[in-house]
Scaffold this motif. Sequence first.
Motif, short mmCIF file in Angstrom:
data_model
loop_
_atom_site.label_atom_id
_atom_site.label_comp_id
_atom_site.label_asym_id
_atom_site.label_seq_id
_atom_site.Cartn_x
_atom_site.Cartn_y
_atom_site.Cartn_z
N LEU A 59 87.28 30.56 14.96
CA LEU A 59 88.62 30.52 15.53
C LEU A 59 88.72 31.37 16.80
CD1 LEU A 59 90.67 30.73 12.22
CD2 LEU A 59 90.21 28.73 13.60
N LEU A 60 88.08 32.53 16.82
CA LEU A 60 88.05 33.34 18.03
C LEU A 60 87.37 32.60 19.17
CD1 LEU A 60 87.13 37.03 17.06
CD2 LEU A 60 89.20 36.22 18.20
N ASP A 61 86.24 31.99 18.86
CA ASP A 61 85.51 31.23 19.89
C ASP A 61 86.37 30.09 20.43
OD1 ASP A 61 83.34 32.88 19.59
OD2 ASP A 61 82.15 31.47 18.40
N THR A 62 87.13 29.44 19.54
CA THR A 62 88.00 28.35 19.98
C THR A 62 89.04 28.84 20.97
OG1 THR A 62 87.70 27.16 17.90
CG2 THR A 62 89.60 26.55 19.22
N LEU A 63 89.66 29.99 20.68
CA LEU A 63 90.63 30.54 21.61
C LEU A 63 89.99 30.85 22.96
CD1 LEU A 63 92.68 33.03 19.39
CD2 LEU A 63 93.47 30.86 20.32
N ARG A 64 88.88 31.55 22.93
CA ARG A 64 88.25 31.98 24.19
C ARG A 64 87.74 30.79 25.00
NH1 ARG A 64 86.07 36.53 21.03
NH2 ARG A 64 87.26 38.38 21.59
N GLU A 65 87.16 29.82 24.31
CA GLU A 65 86.66 28.63 25.02
C GLU A 65 87.79 27.90 25.73
OE1 GLU A 65 84.84 26.47 21.91
OE2 GLU A 65 83.09 27.80 21.78
N ASN A 66 89.01 28.06 25.23
CA ASN A 66 90.17 27.41 25.83
C ASN A 66 91.01 28.38 26.66
OD1 ASN A 66 90.49 24.44 24.75
ND2 ASN A 66 89.67 25.65 23.05
N HIS A 67 90.42 29.52 27.03
CA HIS A 67 91.01 30.47 27.97
C HIS A 67 92.28 31.14 27.45
CE1 HIS A 67 88.06 28.81 30.69
NE2 HIS A 67 88.57 27.60 30.51
N VAL A 68 92.33 31.37 26.13
CA VAL A 68 93.40 32.13 25.52
C VAL A 68 92.83 33.47 25.07
CG1 VAL A 68 95.07 32.27 23.63
CG2 VAL A 68 94.67 30.09 24.80
N THR A 69 93.52 34.57 25.39
CA THR A 69 93.04 35.91 25.05
C THR A 69 93.56 36.33 23.68
OG1 THR A 69 93.07 36.53 27.39
CG2 THR A 69 93.03 38.32 25.78
N PRO A 70 92.68 36.62 22.70
CA PRO A 70 93.15 37.17 21.42
C PRO A 70 93.69 38.58 21.62
CG PRO A 70 90.89 36.32 21.27
CD PRO A 70 91.22 36.42 22.73
#
Length: 314
Positions: A59-70
């Motif tokens: 899930l973290l990788d999905t956010l980052r790959e889509n340019h969203v910062t956790p």
Amino acid sequence: MDFITIGEMLIDFLPGQEEGSYIRNAGGAPGNVAISAARNGLKAGMYCKVGNDDFGKFLLDTLRENHVTPLAPEMTDDAVTTMAFVSLNEYNDRSFTFARKPGADMLLSKSEIKDEDLKDCRLFQAGSLTLSAGPAVEATEYAMARAKELGCMVGFDINYRNLIWKDDKDACTRKVLSVLKYVDFLKLSDEEIDMVGGHDKVPDVMKEYDIAVTVLTLGGDGAEVFYDGKSYVIPGFPAKVADTTGAGDAFWGGFLSCVLNHGVSSVDQLNAELLQEAVRYGNVSGSLSVQQKGAISSLPTREQVEQFLAEHKN
């Protein structure tokens, strides 16, 4: 940060090509909306507490790959995720079986909401999926209130879930109404408008809670925007397919992105023409999402939306 959401990332296990096989996809409205906003040119972040296992990493990788910062603690041992095992019937309608497993989210605490994240944010977005029992409800309400205090606009997507409220819709409605005092942008579907008393009561609710804009999505028939004592119905674009997964998230991400991409940082900068343009933009985003299918993978980019609009000027 232009735009911050709070909520959970969801793992959908979708039917694969072979019997008994599944494809693992990320989803969940707060994540989808954040990623939709990022794909439409906004600097986006997300409060989503992520657990210390392969699901959390996915899930973290999905956010980052889509340019969203956790924006919440990463890889912790005290987080859970919702997992949906999805089956389809002969009409292509979806049936969900939910399970919870170590992974991500829903155990955010107030202490994990940071002023430094919110102070430069133009719009903070919450959804009622985060209004569950326990610390998540406190964190969500605190974040909405603090964002408002720091000068952010606040969006709220009413999204009723039996899973959380155990069929007690009255309890859910009371909770939803209790946070409307923080809300500037309210999103409803035609299935959830009764939670604010029905269509005719929307202007009264907006006046009571000082809500600047309410958007009612009308399934495949477009959307209606309520603003400054008037309403405007904006027709949708036929998608011509049955599966609407992600369409509402694409709509809302597209709508809010259009507003913010016009430089809006205060409700005083809104006008009816801009909001009608944003609804059209959201309608196109939702339509493209349906045509492309899936969840996060279907969310359109700014370029795709603008190309569609250019091709359908009339």
